[in-house]
Design a protein around this motif. Structure first.
Motif, PDB file in Angstrom:
ATOM      1  N   ALA A 113       0.774  -1.201   0.111  1.00 38.46           N
ATOM      2  CA  ALA A 113       0.030  -0.020   0.022  1.00 38.46           C
ATOM      3  C   ALA A 113       0.944   1.293  -0.114  1.00 38.46           C
ATOM      4  O   ALA A 113       0.611   2.314  -0.800  1.00 38.46           O
ATOM      5  CB  ALA A 113      -0.812  -0.031   1.042  1.00 38.46           C
ATOM      6  N   ALA A 114       1.864   1.242   0.822  1.00 37.30           N
ATOM      7  CA  ALA A 114       2.858   2.490   0.983  1.00 37.30           C
ATOM      8  C   ALA A 114       3.527   2.649  -0.489  1.00 37.30           C
ATOM      9  O   ALA A 114       3.653   3.914  -0.896  1.00 37.30           O
ATOM     10  CB  ALA A 114       3.709   2.296   2.050  1.00 37.30           C
ATOM     11  N   ALA A 115       3.889   1.317  -1.045  1.00 38.05           N
ATOM     12  CA  ALA A 115       4.543   1.676  -2.398  1.00 38.05           C
ATOM     13  C   ALA A 115       3.789   2.279  -3.403  1.00 38.05           C
ATOM     14  O   ALA A 115       4.166   2.814  -4.380  1.00 38.05           O
ATOM     15  CB  ALA A 115       5.354   0.401  -2.602  1.00 38.05           C
ATOM     16  N   THR A 116       2.394   1.736  -3.218  1.00 36.99           N
ATOM     17  CA  THR A 116       1.466   2.445  -4.308  1.00 36.99           C
ATOM     18  C   THR A 116       1.183   3.843  -4.102  1.00 36.99           C
ATOM     19  O   THR A 116       1.220   4.526  -5.123  1.00 36.99           O
ATOM     20  CB  THR A 116       0.391   1.556  -4.200  1.00 36.99           C
ATOM     21  OG1 THR A 116       0.340   0.366  -4.353  1.00 36.99           O
ATOM     22  CG2 THR A 116      -0.779   1.958  -4.989  1.00 36.99           C
ATOM     23  N   LEU A 117       1.106   4.085  -2.971  1.00 35.31           N
ATOM     24  CA  LEU A 117       0.664   5.487  -2.560  1.00 35.31           C
ATOM     25  C   LEU A 117       1.723   6.586  -2.504  1.00 35.31           C
ATOM     26  O   LEU A 117       1.394   7.579  -2.819  1.00 35.31           O
ATOM     27  CB  LEU A 117      -0.336   5.466  -1.433  1.00 35.31           C
ATOM     28  CG  LEU A 117      -1.638   4.776  -1.209  1.00 35.31           C
ATOM     29  CD1 LEU A 117      -2.038   4.771   0.065  1.00 35.31           C
ATOM     30  CD2 LEU A 117      -2.584   5.279  -2.383  1.00 35.31           C
ATOM     31  N   ARG A 118       2.988   6.199  -1.857  1.00 37.46           N
ATOM     32  CA  ARG A 118       4.003   7.398  -1.809  1.00 37.46           C
ATOM     33  C   ARG A 118       4.340   7.930  -3.074  1.00 37.46           C
ATOM     34  O   ARG A 118       4.417   9.212  -2.890  1.00 37.46           O
ATOM     35  CB  ARG A 118       5.048   6.457  -1.152  1.00 37.46           C
ATOM     36  CG  ARG A 118       6.521   7.505  -1.085  1.00 37.46           C
ATOM     37  CD  ARG A 118       6.005   8.721  -0.317  1.00 37.46           C
ATOM     38  NE  ARG A 118       5.943   8.517   1.220  1.00 37.46           N
ATOM     39  CZ  ARG A 118       5.296   9.287   2.116  1.00 37.46           C
ATOM     40  NH1 ARG A 118       4.768  10.367   1.612  1.00 37.46           N
ATOM     41  NH2 ARG A 118       5.020   9.101   3.106  1.00 37.46           N
ATOM     42  N   PRO A 119       4.387   7.343  -4.219  1.00 39.11           N
ATOM     43  CA  PRO A 119       4.663   8.224  -5.517  1.00 39.11           C
ATOM     44  C   PRO A 119       3.713   9.629  -5.736  1.00 39.11           C
ATOM     45  O   PRO A 119       4.193  10.452  -6.327  1.00 39.11           O
ATOM     46  CB  PRO A 119       4.603   7.164  -6.682  1.00 39.11           C
ATOM     47  CG  PRO A 119       4.734   6.018  -5.887  1.00 39.11           C
ATOM     48  CD  PRO A 119       4.393   5.843  -4.731  1.00 39.11           C
ATOM     49  N   PHE A 120       2.436   9.322  -5.293  1.00 39.74           N
ATOM     50  CA  PHE A 120       1.580  10.395  -5.314  1.00 39.74           C
ATOM     51  C   PHE A 120       1.510  11.431  -4.329  1.00 39.74           C
ATOM     52  O   PHE A 120       0.620  12.473  -4.170  1.00 39.74           O
ATOM     53  CB  PHE A 120       0.027   9.844  -5.747  1.00 39.74           C
ATOM     54  CG  PHE A 120       0.130   8.742  -6.750  1.00 39.74           C
ATOM     55  CD1 PHE A 120       0.716   8.908  -7.903  1.00 39.74           C
ATOM     56  CD2 PHE A 120      -0.313   7.696  -6.503  1.00 39.74           C
ATOM     57  CE1 PHE A 120       1.009   8.026  -8.941  1.00 39.74           C
ATOM     58  CE2 PHE A 120      -0.407   6.491  -7.306  1.00 39.74           C
ATOM     59  CZ  PHE A 120       0.169   6.697  -8.613  1.00 39.74           C
ATOM     60  N   ILE A 121       2.126  10.941  -2.959  1.00 36.24           N
ATOM     61  CA  ILE A 121       1.732  11.742  -1.841  1.00 36.24           C
ATOM     62  C   ILE A 121       3.178  12.545  -1.515  1.00 36.24           C
ATOM     63  O   ILE A 121       4.133  11.677  -1.162  1.00 36.24           O
ATOM     64  CB  ILE A 121       1.453  11.231  -0.865  1.00 36.24           C
ATOM     65  CG1 ILE A 121      -0.099  10.667  -0.925  1.00 36.24           C
ATOM     66  CG2 ILE A 121       1.278  12.181   0.600  1.00 36.24           C
ATOM     67  CD1 ILE A 121      -0.756   9.733   0.244  1.00 36.24           C
ATOM     68  N   THR A 122       3.534  13.883  -1.708  1.00 36.04           N
ATOM     69  CA  THR A 122       4.459  14.576  -1.265  1.00 36.04           C
ATOM     70  C   THR A 122       4.826  14.661  -0.001  1.00 36.04           C
ATOM     71  O   THR A 122       3.990  15.085   0.877  1.00 36.04           O
ATOM     72  CB  THR A 122       4.503  15.683  -2.178  1.00 36.04           C
ATOM     73  OG1 THR A 122       4.232  15.840  -3.465  1.00 36.04           O
ATOM     74  CG2 THR A 122       6.030  16.581  -1.871  1.00 36.04           C
ATOM     75  N   PRO A 123       5.908  14.095   0.606  1.00 37.86           N
ATOM     76  CA  PRO A 123       6.190  13.941   2.043  1.00 37.86           C
ATOM     77  C   PRO A 123       6.503  15.549   2.419  1.00 37.86           C
ATOM     78  O   PRO A 123       7.264  16.072   1.639  1.00 37.86           O
ATOM     79  CB  PRO A 123       7.243  13.186   2.253  1.00 37.86           C
ATOM     80  CG  PRO A 123       7.914  13.084   1.180  1.00 37.86           C
ATOM     81  CD  PRO A 123       6.840  13.140  -0.202  1.00 37.86           C
ATOM     82  N   GLU A 124       6.068  15.588   3.507  1.00 42.21           N
ATOM     83  CA  GLU A 124       6.540  17.298   4.325  1.00 42.21           C
ATOM     84  C   GLU A 124       7.834  17.272   4.617  1.00 42.21           C
ATOM     85  O   GLU A 124       8.556  16.434   5.105  1.00 42.21           O
ATOM     86  CB  GLU A 124       5.671  17.436   5.460  1.00 42.21           C
ATOM     87  CG  GLU A 124       4.039  17.517   5.154  1.00 42.21           C
ATOM     88  CD  GLU A 124       3.465  17.991   6.522  1.00 42.21           C
ATOM     89  OE1 GLU A 124       3.790  18.175   7.548  1.00 42.21           O
ATOM     90  OE2 GLU A 124       2.203  18.174   6.498  1.00 42.21           O
ATOM     91  N   THR A 125       8.646  18.357   4.019  1.00 43.43           N
ATOM     92  CA  THR A 125      10.014  18.560   4.478  1.00 43.43           C
ATOM     93  C   THR A 125      10.564  19.762   5.131  1.00 43.43           C
ATOM     94  O   THR A 125      11.395  19.632   5.517  1.00 43.43           O
ATOM     95  CB  THR A 125      10.674  18.832   2.810  1.00 43.43           C
ATOM     96  OG1 THR A 125      10.298  20.106   2.480  1.00 43.43           O
ATOM     97  CG2 THR A 125      10.520  17.514   2.023  1.00 43.43           C
TER      98      THR A 125
END
Length: 316
Positions: free
Chosen positions: A298-310
């Motif tokens: 699930a994380a591998a699917t969604l992470r490319p679309f959700i920009t992490p806070e930096t």
């Protein structure tokens, strides 16, 4: 926007174990399951003992979350708030109020729950019941700085014939429940099998300011099996309330949901909350290592679309 997970699938682990694993797996937030202790269902965990939650407990939980750099968008307890048995319904409401109190102590903004339904009565009578029973719950939460959210899960397993058992399953009902003081926990997995376009429904809810929290679950659909059973699923051949025969829940990336479009729609409408994975995938269920692998998928699917806070305003 943050990537989170609902802790219900990890009921065999303590909250500290869940936090440690989630942090190293790339999750940024925990939607904490708060069912009563001893519930026993595989997707219903008690990661906080809200019935006996003290100020010291709140401080301990805040320190734990800070240690792993995790936030909590919501506490979750989904049960039938319109249960036909008076004593059972009051017990559900009593526990829900305890969840609200715990959320207030932790400074968590939302509590996720269900509207529910008295399956012995028609919908029109249930709408009247909701006015009597749900509005006071929303007012109780608001008085403590907490918002009550209803998930759009049909809970067809609560109805003896597989009809919706939770009156928050369609956009028509989202308008209705907002009048009672509830906002929406949006989960797209419940919509395709009902014939509702998940993107159109999401845009509708976002334009009206209904979406306060998002759960990420996928759905796998077998259209040929639907031809045999019909949209309501198996009847004589059903082995359990969830054995519908033509669709099943999956982790994001293993079903029909277009997560690129879902996340892009959220960004397009200014949603800056959490997208929390809800793991109810039978393929990746069972032993803890398989559940963890499902959450990694699930994380591998969604992470490319959700920009992490930096924390860097100049970052793209």
């Amino acid at each position: 926007m943050k990537l989170g997970l609902l802790t219900a699938c990890l009921g065999a682990q303590s909250l500290e174990e869940v936090a440690a694993w989630a942090s190293q797996a790339g999750y940024e937030a925990l939607e904490i399951a708060t069912w009563p202790k001893g519930t026993g269902h595989v997707h219903q965990a008690a990661h906080l003992d809200v019935a006996h939650f003290s100020a010291a407990d709140a401080e301990r939980v805040r320190e734990l979350l800070d240690r792993y750099s995790l936030t909590v968008p919501a506490l979750t307890y989904c049960d039938n708030n319109l249960h036909p048995d008076d004593r059972r319904r009051e017990a559900i409401h009593r526990h829900l109020r305890s969840v609200v109190d715990a959320a207030a102590a932790l400074r968590v903004p939302y509590v996720c729950t269900f509207v529910g339904r008295d399956v012995t009565l028609p919908v029109a009578d249930n709408l009247k019941l909701a006015e009597r029973h749900l509005r006071p719950l929303a007012e109780y939460a608001a008085g403590r700085g907490v918002g009550l959210l209803a998930e759009n899960c049909p809970m067809e397993g609560w109805h003896p014939d597989g009809y919706p058992g939770n009156l928050a399953y369609s956009p028509e009902l989202w308008d209705w429940m907002s009048g009672l003081g509830f906002r929406l926990t949006y989960d797209p997995s419940h919509l395709p099998w009902l014939g509702i376009d998940p993107i159109d429904a999401l845009r509708y809810a976002l334009r009206r300011g209904m979406v306060a929290h998002v759960q990420a679950k996928d759905v796998e659909i077998d259209e040929r099996a639907r031809t045999r059973h019909g949209v309501f699923g198996k009847t004589a051949e059903r082995s359990s309330p969830t054995d519908v025969g033509w669709w099943r829940y999956r982790v994001p990336g293993r079903g029909v949901i277009d997560w690129n479009r879902v996340i892009d729609t959220l960004y397009d409408h200014g949603y800056d909350g959490t997208v929390a994975v809800e793991h109810e995938d039978p393929v990746w269920g069972g032993p803890l290592p398989r559940i963890h692998q499902g959450l990694r998928i699930a994380a591998a699917t969604l992470r490319p679309f959700i920009t992490p806070e930096t924390g860097d305003a100049s970052s793209p």
